[in-house]
Motif scaffolding. Structure first.
Motif, short mmCIF file in Angstrom:
data_model
loop_
_atom_site.label_atom_id
_atom_site.label_comp_id
_atom_site.label_asym_id
_atom_site.label_seq_id
_atom_site.Cartn_x
_atom_site.Cartn_y
_atom_site.Cartn_z
N SER A 42 73.85 42.69 55.85
CA SER A 42 73.02 41.97 56.83
C SER A 42 71.82 42.82 57.24
CB SER A 42 73.85 41.58 58.05
OG SER A 42 74.25 42.73 58.76
N GLU A 43 72.02 44.14 57.35
CA GLU A 43 70.90 45.01 57.70
C GLU A 43 69.84 45.02 56.59
OE1 GLU A 43 70.26 49.76 58.45
OE2 GLU A 43 72.14 48.84 59.11
N VAL A 44 70.25 45.06 55.34
CA VAL A 44 69.31 45.03 54.22
C VAL A 44 68.59 43.69 54.18
CG1 VAL A 44 69.17 44.99 51.69
CG2 VAL A 44 70.49 46.76 52.83
N MET A 45 69.31 42.61 54.42
CA MET A 45 68.68 41.29 54.43
C MET A 45 67.62 41.22 55.53
SD MET A 45 69.91 39.32 52.04
CE MET A 45 69.67 37.66 52.58
N TYR A 46 67.92 41.80 56.69
CA TYR A 46 66.97 41.78 57.80
C TYR A 46 65.73 42.62 57.46
CZ TYR A 46 64.98 42.65 62.41
OH TYR A 46 64.13 42.75 63.47
N ARG A 47 65.96 43.81 56.87
CA ARG A 47 64.83 44.69 56.56
C ARG A 47 64.00 44.20 55.38
NH1 ARG A 47 66.66 50.95 57.38
NH2 ARG A 47 67.16 50.76 59.58
N SER A 48 64.56 43.32 54.57
CA SER A 48 63.80 42.83 53.42
C SER A 48 63.00 41.57 53.74
CB SER A 48 64.72 42.57 52.23
OG SER A 48 65.61 41.52 52.53
N GLU A 49 63.05 41.10 54.98
CA GLU A 49 62.22 39.98 55.38
C GLU A 49 60.75 40.43 55.34
OE1 GLU A 49 63.51 38.77 59.24
OE2 GLU A 49 65.33 37.84 58.47
N GLU A 50 59.88 39.48 55.09
CA GLU A 50 58.46 39.81 54.92
C GLU A 50 57.89 40.51 56.15
OE1 GLU A 50 54.21 37.66 53.82
OE2 GLU A 50 56.03 36.46 54.02
N GLU A 51 58.22 40.02 57.31
CA GLU A 51 57.68 40.60 58.54
C GLU A 51 58.13 42.05 58.71
OE1 GLU A 51 58.12 39.86 63.35
OE2 GLU A 51 58.55 38.22 61.96
N GLN A 52 59.36 42.34 58.40
CA GLN A 52 59.88 43.70 58.53
C GLN A 52 59.27 44.64 57.48
OE1 GLN A 52 61.67 44.62 61.13
NE2 GLN A 52 61.52 42.49 61.82
N VAL A 93 56.26 44.30 56.23
CA VAL A 93 54.89 44.54 56.68
C VAL A 93 54.89 45.60 57.78
CG1 VAL A 93 52.92 43.48 57.88
CG2 VAL A 93 54.05 42.28 56.00
N LYS A 94 55.79 45.52 58.72
CA LYS A 94 55.87 46.51 59.80
C LYS A 94 56.16 47.90 59.25
CE LYS A 94 57.34 43.59 63.64
NZ LYS A 94 58.44 43.31 64.57
N ALA A 95 57.02 47.98 58.23
CA ALA A 95 57.37 49.27 57.65
C ALA A 95 56.22 49.84 56.82
CB ALA A 95 58.62 49.14 56.78
N ALA A 96 55.36 48.97 56.28
CA ALA A 96 54.26 49.43 55.42
C ALA A 96 53.02 49.82 56.21
CB ALA A 96 53.92 48.35 54.41
N GLU A 97 52.86 49.37 57.45
CA GLU A 97 51.67 49.67 58.26
C GLU A 97 51.45 51.17 58.46
OE1 GLU A 97 51.73 47.48 61.89
OE2 GLU A 97 51.17 45.60 60.92
N PRO A 98 52.47 51.97 58.77
CA PRO A 98 52.22 53.41 58.94
C PRO A 98 51.74 54.09 57.65
CG PRO A 98 54.36 52.83 59.86
CD PRO A 98 53.85 51.62 59.16
N LEU A 99 52.02 53.50 56.51
CA LEU A 99 51.57 54.07 55.24
C LEU A 99 50.15 53.65 54.88
CD1 LEU A 99 54.85 53.45 53.21
CD2 LEU A 99 54.12 55.58 54.26
N GLY A 100 49.56 52.79 55.68
CA GLY A 100 48.20 52.32 55.44
C GLY A 100 48.14 51.14 54.49
N LEU A 101 49.24 50.51 54.22
CA LEU A 101 49.26 49.34 53.33
C LEU A 101 49.10 48.07 54.16
CD1 LEU A 101 52.25 50.39 51.05
CD2 LEU A 101 49.82 50.63 50.58
N LYS A 102 48.33 47.15 53.61
CA LYS A 102 48.12 45.88 54.31
C LYS A 102 48.35 44.74 53.33
CE LYS A 102 44.78 47.75 57.51
NZ LYS A 102 43.45 47.71 58.05
N VAL A 103 48.61 43.57 53.88
CA VAL A 103 48.81 42.39 53.06
C VAL A 103 47.45 41.84 52.67
CG1 VAL A 103 49.78 40.06 52.97
CG2 VAL A 103 50.97 41.85 54.23
N VAL A 104 47.25 41.60 51.40
CA VAL A 104 45.99 41.06 50.91
C VAL A 104 46.10 39.54 50.96
CG1 VAL A 104 44.42 40.95 48.94
CG2 VAL A 104 45.68 43.05 49.42
N ARG A 105 45.07 38.91 51.56
CA ARG A 105 45.11 37.46 51.71
C ARG A 105 44.37 36.73 50.59
NH1 ARG A 105 49.25 36.79 54.97
NH2 ARG A 105 49.04 37.99 56.87
N GLU A 106 43.59 37.44 49.79
CA GLU A 106 42.83 36.77 48.72
C GLU A 106 43.67 36.71 47.45
OE1 GLU A 106 40.14 40.39 47.11
OE2 GLU A 106 39.65 39.60 49.10
N MET A 107 43.31 35.79 46.62
CA MET A 107 44.03 35.56 45.38
C MET A 107 43.77 36.71 44.40
SD MET A 107 45.69 32.73 45.60
CE MET A 107 45.99 32.24 43.92
#
Length: 106
Positions: free
Chosen positions: A72-82, A84-98
């Protein structure tokens, strides 16, 4: 005639418990004692096996609970929102363009 009558009135089992009868049946008594020891050992072995089965069953239940918790913890952490939150400190962002396709020249 009274003497034969007195011997007939005596205990009929007294003749069975004499020395010769006992020595003749020693192998049978040893066989019975071996059977008794084997019966007792079998009971102890069965008790030990049941204790092992019960402890293994309880350990299995604990491991199942741990598996469900981690899953259940892995399922929670693998949600898109989680993610994204984990990737922000690394400087990664979600790209919105195709994404663009690359074509190889022939």
């Amino acid at each position: 005639m009274e003497k034969t009558n007195n011997t007939a009135n005596k205990n009929p089992f007294k003749g069975l418990l004499n020395y010769q009868w006992i020595t003749k049946n020693i192998p049978f008594f040893l066989f019975l004692s071996v059977l008794a020891v084997a019966y007792i050992a079998n009971g102890h072995l069965a008790d030990r096996t049941m204790r092992k089965i019960n402890s293994t069953t309880s350990e299995l239940k604990e491991l199942q609970y741990e598996y469900k918790t981690i899953k259940s913890e892995v399922m929670y952490r693998s949600e898109e929102e989680q993610v994204v939150k984990a990737a922000e400190p690394l400087g990664l962002k979600v790209v919105r363009e195709m994404p663009q396709r690359l074509k190889a020249e022939k």
